[in-house]
Design an enzyme around this catalytic site. Structure first.
Site, PDB file in Angstrom:
ATOM      1  N   LYS A 142     -10.865  -4.846  -3.414  1.00 54.38           N
ATOM      2  CA  LYS A 142     -11.916  -3.859  -3.648  1.00 54.38           C
ATOM      3  C   LYS A 142     -11.335  -2.533  -4.084  1.00 54.38           C
ATOM      4  CE  LYS A 142     -13.428  -3.940   1.108  1.00 54.38           C
ATOM      5  NZ  LYS A 142     -12.310  -3.642   2.002  1.00 54.38           N
ATOM      6  N   LYS A 184       0.828  -1.218   0.000  1.00 56.64           N
ATOM      7  CA  LYS A 184       0.000   0.000   0.000  1.00 56.64           C
ATOM      8  C   LYS A 184       0.855   1.258   0.000  1.00 56.64           C
ATOM      9  CE  LYS A 184      -4.421  -1.691   1.250  1.00 56.64           C
ATOM     10  NZ  LYS A 184      -5.675  -1.574   1.947  1.00 56.64           N
ATOM     11  N   LYS A 188      -3.997 -10.608  -5.957  1.00 53.53           N
ATOM     12  CA  LYS A 188      -5.259 -10.893  -5.265  1.00 53.53           C
ATOM     13  C   LYS A 188      -6.362  -9.938  -5.725  1.00 53.53           C
ATOM     14  CE  LYS A 188      -6.061  -8.334  -1.122  1.00 53.53           C
ATOM     15  NZ  LYS A 188      -6.614  -8.110   0.133  1.00 53.53           N
TER      16      LYS A 188
END
Ligand code: ATP
Ligand code: LTN
Length: 332
Positions: free
Chosen positions: A200, A115, A197
């Protein structure tokens, strides 16, 4: 009798639209576990703000995630469903546990590394500290088991380390939790980049299936899912796209990989993809219908989260007091 049940804690961030990954990796398993355990299912809005959220959207998504829990089959009468920011003990415990967590261990977290790459220069300290808040969530309730997708395994390990460190520094305080990771569906992959993966907050909207995607969108996305030129339905790492679709079909229908390989032998991918899409539609359609009804009834949702906050506050405050006492704070 309830006292004897083991405790489960899990949560999902209201940071966007929930995906088939969230459903198969987390939510669907929670539904199975609710009878046997004393369950706390949280909407982790404090975690969601580790990256910037639009206030209006955050409010909407928080209620939407809650409605999805219920529509997927989590029964509000049997479980504690609550919103993380309603229970101040989570933030307080996170501060305390920060003082028992090392920078080095937080810096090794894959989610943080990924992130922080994605969000570039503006990385909040919250993103770094994210696992400590997650450890607080879990440890405050004495959770025995934490049902999550396999991407969260590392966060569970650090939670266990923090718990053991605190227990060793004082005396046994926390239950050291175990992850509960389903054997299949624990890692649903992106449909366009099947080595990543499904997420969302992914960049390519064709890469994920949203729980609330209309049937025709689901069919289109599966039809466009990246496969390969081998043309054989086979469960192997060399065909990650096909492997991912097989995993999805297996969790939804129970069909074994061998049976699938036989069933689609010599048939290419068209029928296979159709069947995958139909299995998803069949699973999600009833949930979509229920969500609409639940979301329209704000009073009902309010009743549930208020009751949930009350119970969660009571249980977590007891643990927080215990922590404060062991650390050496003067009780009020
Ligand atoms: P974000 O993309 O915003 O980081 P996310 O989609 O990873 O979020 P979370 O709210 O962080 O979702 O995760 C909620 C739960 O869903 C966790 O238990 C996580 O392990 C699970 N989960 C998320 N993505 C997948 C996936 N692709 N496959 C299986 N489980 C998943
Ligand atoms: N980090 C989790 C969400 C989460 C969680 C938790 C899961 C926050 N607190 C406690 C289990 C238990 C994620 O799935 N990204």
């Amino acid at each position: 009798m309830d006292e004897k049940k083991k405790v489960i804690f899990s949560g999902i961030q209201p940071s966007g639209e929930l995906t088939l990954g969230n459903y198969l990796g987390a939510l669907k398993n929670w539904v199975k576990l609710q009878e046997e355990y004393d369950c706390y299912f949280c909407i982790v809005d404090l975690h969601a703000i580790t990256v910037r959220q639009e206030p209006k959207v955050l409010r909407q998504k928080t209620l939407e995630v809650m409605a999805l829990y219920i529509a997927a089959g989590i029964e509000p009468e049997k479980n504690t469903i609550f919103i993380q920011s309603h229970v101040s003990a989570h933030s307080e415990a996170a501060w305390l546990l920060n003082c028992y967590t090392y920078m080095g261990e937080l810096g090794r977290m894959t989610q943080f590394k990924e992130k922080s790459k994605k969000y570039g220069d503006n990385i909040g300290a919250g993103l770094f500290d994210y696992p400590v808040l997650m450890a607080s969530d879990i440890l405050l309730y004495g959770a025995d088991l934490v049902p999550v997708g396999s991407d969260q395994k590392q966060h569970l390990e650090i939670t266990r380390d923090i718990a053991e460190r605190f227990n060793n520094a004082y005396s046994p305080t926390f239950t050291v939790p175990e992850p509960y990771i389903a054997e299949s569906g624990a890692r649903v992959m992106d449909l366009q980049e099947p080595t990543k993966k499904m997420s969302k907050s992914g960049d390519n909207p064709n890469g994920n299936i949203l729980i609330l995607d209309p049937p025709e969108v689901i069919r289109k996305k599966i039809n466009r899912a990246v496969t390969d030129s081998v043309g054989i339905v086979r469960f192997t790492d060399e065909q990650p796209g096909v492997k991912n679709l097989m995993t999805i079909l297996r969790v939804l229908t129970g069909l074994s990989y061998e049976d699938m390989e036989k069933k689609y032998e010599g048939k290419g991918y068209a029928q296979f993809k159709k069947d995958v899409a139909e299995a998803i539609v069949e699973e999600l359609l009833p949930i979509q219908d229920k969500v609409k009804i639940i979301l329209a009834d704000k009073k009902y949702l309010e009743e549930i989260y208020k009751k949930g906050a009350e119970k969660a506050t009571y249980v977590s405050n007891k643990m927080l007091r215990k922590m404060q006492k062991k650390i050496g704070f003067i009780p009020v």
